[in-house]
Design an enzyme around this catalytic site. Structure first.
Site, PDB file in Angstrom:
ATOM      1  N   GLU A 149     -10.207 -10.351  -7.320  1.00 21.04           N
ATOM      2  CA  GLU A 149      -9.174  -9.316  -7.160  1.00 21.04           C
ATOM      3  C   GLU A 149      -8.044  -9.475  -8.178  1.00 21.04           C
ATOM      4  O   GLU A 149      -7.510  -8.485  -8.689  1.00 21.04           O
ATOM      5  CB  GLU A 149      -8.606  -9.360  -5.732  1.00 21.04           C
ATOM      6  CG  GLU A 149      -9.622  -8.890  -4.691  1.00 21.04           C
ATOM      7  CD  GLU A 149      -9.100  -8.933  -3.261  1.00 21.04           C
ATOM      8  OE1 GLU A 149      -9.844  -8.509  -2.354  1.00 21.04           O
ATOM      9  OE2 GLU A 149      -7.955  -9.387  -3.039  1.00 21.04           O
ATOM     10  N   ARG A 207      -2.189 -14.123   4.447  1.00 20.97           N
ATOM     11  CA  ARG A 207      -2.887 -13.433   5.535  1.00 20.97           C
ATOM     12  C   ARG A 207      -2.113 -13.582   6.857  1.00 20.97           C
ATOM     13  O   ARG A 207      -2.036 -12.642   7.653  1.00 20.97           O
ATOM     14  CB  ARG A 207      -4.310 -13.984   5.724  1.00 20.97           C
ATOM     15  CG  ARG A 207      -5.232 -13.862   4.524  1.00 20.97           C
ATOM     16  CD  ARG A 207      -5.909 -12.536   4.364  1.00 20.97           C
ATOM     17  NE  ARG A 207      -6.647 -12.060   5.505  1.00 20.97           N
ATOM     18  CZ  ARG A 207      -7.350 -10.924   5.487  1.00 20.97           C
ATOM     19  NH1 ARG A 207      -7.402 -10.173   4.379  1.00 20.97           N
ATOM     20  NH2 ARG A 207      -7.992 -10.509   6.540  1.00 20.97           N
ATOM     21  N   PHE A 231     -15.353   3.654   7.064  1.00 23.16           N
ATOM     22  CA  PHE A 231     -13.976   3.972   6.675  1.00 23.16           C
ATOM     23  C   PHE A 231     -13.741   3.976   5.165  1.00 23.16           C
ATOM     24  O   PHE A 231     -12.616   4.182   4.709  1.00 23.16           O
ATOM     25  CB  PHE A 231     -12.995   3.006   7.362  1.00 23.16           C
ATOM     26  CG  PHE A 231     -13.224   1.536   7.068  1.00 23.16           C
ATOM     27  CD1 PHE A 231     -12.786   0.959   5.881  1.00 23.16           C
ATOM     28  CD2 PHE A 231     -13.873   0.724   7.996  1.00 23.16           C
ATOM     29  CE1 PHE A 231     -12.990  -0.395   5.616  1.00 23.16           C
ATOM     30  CE2 PHE A 231     -14.083  -0.633   7.743  1.00 23.16           C
ATOM     31  CZ  PHE A 231     -13.640  -1.184   6.545  1.00 23.16           C
ATOM     32  N   THR A 286      -5.631  -6.927  10.696  1.00 24.23           N
ATOM     33  CA  THR A 286      -5.842  -5.611  10.083  1.00 24.23           C
ATOM     34  C   THR A 286      -5.194  -4.463  10.864  1.00 24.23           C
ATOM     35  O   THR A 286      -4.575  -3.577  10.270  1.00 24.23           O
ATOM     36  CB  THR A 286      -7.365  -5.339   9.959  1.00 24.23           C
ATOM     37  OG1 THR A 286      -7.983  -6.488   9.344  1.00 24.23           O
ATOM     38  CG2 THR A 286      -7.635  -4.106   9.122  1.00 24.23           C
ATOM     39  N   LYS A 345       0.828  -1.212   0.000  1.00 19.52           N
ATOM     40  CA  LYS A 345       0.000   0.000   0.000  1.00 19.52           C
ATOM     41  C   LYS A 345       0.868   1.271   0.000  1.00 19.52           C
ATOM     42  O   LYS A 345       2.064   1.221   0.274  1.00 19.52           O
ATOM     43  CB  LYS A 345      -0.930  -0.032   1.222  1.00 19.52           C
ATOM     44  CG  LYS A 345      -1.961  -1.187   1.176  1.00 19.52           C
ATOM     45  CD  LYS A 345      -2.928  -1.090   2.358  1.00 19.52           C
ATOM     46  CE  LYS A 345      -3.984  -2.185   2.291  1.00 19.52           C
ATOM     47  NZ  LYS A 345      -4.969  -2.062   3.411  1.00 19.52           N
ATOM     48  N   TYR A 368     -12.377  -1.717  -3.644  1.00 14.49           N
ATOM     49  CA  TYR A 368     -12.912  -1.888  -2.288  1.00 14.49           C
ATOM     50  C   TYR A 368     -14.443  -1.758  -2.229  1.00 14.49           C
ATOM     51  O   TYR A 368     -14.995  -1.475  -1.161  1.00 14.49           O
ATOM     52  CB  TYR A 368     -12.267  -0.880  -1.339  1.00 14.49           C
ATOM     53  CG  TYR A 368     -10.881  -1.296  -0.873  1.00 14.49           C
ATOM     54  CD1 TYR A 368     -10.705  -2.412  -0.043  1.00 14.49           C
ATOM     55  CD2 TYR A 368      -9.751  -0.578  -1.247  1.00 14.49           C
ATOM     56  CE1 TYR A 368      -9.445  -2.794   0.396  1.00 14.49           C
ATOM     57  CE2 TYR A 368      -8.481  -0.960  -0.808  1.00 14.49           C
ATOM     58  CZ  TYR A 368      -8.345  -2.071   0.018  1.00 14.49           C
ATOM     59  OH  TYR A 368      -7.087  -2.445   0.451  1.00 14.49           O
ATOM     60  N   HIS A 407      -2.092  -5.509   1.587  1.00 19.85           N
ATOM     61  CA  HIS A 407      -3.407  -6.117   1.382  1.00 19.85           C
ATOM     62  C   HIS A 407      -3.234  -7.581   1.002  1.00 19.85           C
ATOM     63  O   HIS A 407      -2.262  -7.937   0.339  1.00 19.85           O
ATOM     64  CB  HIS A 407      -4.147  -5.399   0.233  1.00 19.85           C
ATOM     65  CG  HIS A 407      -5.353  -6.162  -0.251  1.00 19.85           C
ATOM     66  ND1 HIS A 407      -6.579  -6.045   0.350  1.00 19.85           N
ATOM     67  CD2 HIS A 407      -5.492  -7.093  -1.238  1.00 19.85           C
ATOM     68  CE1 HIS A 407      -7.438  -6.864  -0.266  1.00 19.85           C
ATOM     69  NE2 HIS A 407      -6.799  -7.505  -1.223  1.00 19.85           N
ATOM     70  N   ASN A 438      -2.010   0.216   6.841  1.00 24.70           N
ATOM     71  CA  ASN A 438      -1.466  -1.029   7.394  1.00 24.70           C
ATOM     72  C   ASN A 438      -0.568  -1.796   6.415  1.00 24.70           C
ATOM     73  O   ASN A 438      -0.465  -3.011   6.479  1.00 24.70           O
ATOM     74  CB  ASN A 438      -2.610  -1.897   7.924  1.00 24.70           C
ATOM     75  CG  ASN A 438      -3.648  -2.180   6.857  1.00 24.70           C
ATOM     76  OD1 ASN A 438      -3.474  -1.797   5.702  1.00 24.70           O
ATOM     77  ND2 ASN A 438      -4.711  -2.863   7.228  1.00 24.70           N
TER      78      ASN A 438
END
Ligand code: ADP
Ligand code: MG
Length: 134
Positions: free
Chosen positions: A127, A86, A58, A92, A10, A50, A116, A113
């Site tokens: 995705e 993950r 958010f 998260t 990110k 998203y 992704h 964070n």
């Protein structure tokens, strides 16, 4: 059996200059990086990616953040890729993430964070298509 997932570095992590450290970790974890590209999403592209979160409080902040700078999008492959990525990312909120996870090491906040990862086979497929097979 080899499985594919979508990983993103990110904007916060790109700005922090930890692309190399994150990619090293991905390779050490045994992932093949099948495809990879650097992009700067438009607000609309971030909203599309998203869309599942469009009713969350958010969403506006998240899509502003995700379109605020360059990202690295990666198609990752290994056995159990979705769950393993993950696990390597951590939960998260970086403040809650286990030490040794990428979010614990490089995340700044629950929004910023660092990375992704897809959360299930169906979302991984969607995705991956969003960025690589349109
Ligand atoms: P994950 O990325 O761990 O799958 P979610 O799918 O729930 O988490 O949320 C997508 C992204 O939205 C998160 O990675 C984070 O950047 C942001 N986000 C999630 N929850 C919040 C929150 N409470 N406040 C601000 N941003 C959030
Ligand atoms: Mg998610």
């Amino acid at each position: 059996m080899a499985e594919q997932t979508l990983g993103i570095i990110k904007p916060d992590a790109v700005k922090k200059r930890v692309i190399g450290k994150i990619i090293t970790r991905i390779e050490e974890e045994g992932f093949d990086i099948v495809r990879m590209k650097m992009l700067h999403l438009t607000k609309e592209e971030a909203e599309g990616f998203y869309a599942v979160h469009k009713d969350k409080p958010f969403y506006a902040g998240l899509t502003d953040f995700m379109s605020s700078g360059k990202i690295i999008v990666m198609l990752l492959e290994r056995d159990n890729a979705i769950n393993h990525w993950r696990k390597v990312m951590g939960v998260t909120d970086p403040a809650m993430a286990d030490s040794g996870t990428i979010r614990h090491s490089y995340g700044f906040s629950i929004e910023r964070n660092a990375v992704h990862g897809s959360d299930a086979p169906k979302t991984a497929e969607w995705e991956i298509k969003y960025f690589f097979k349109k």
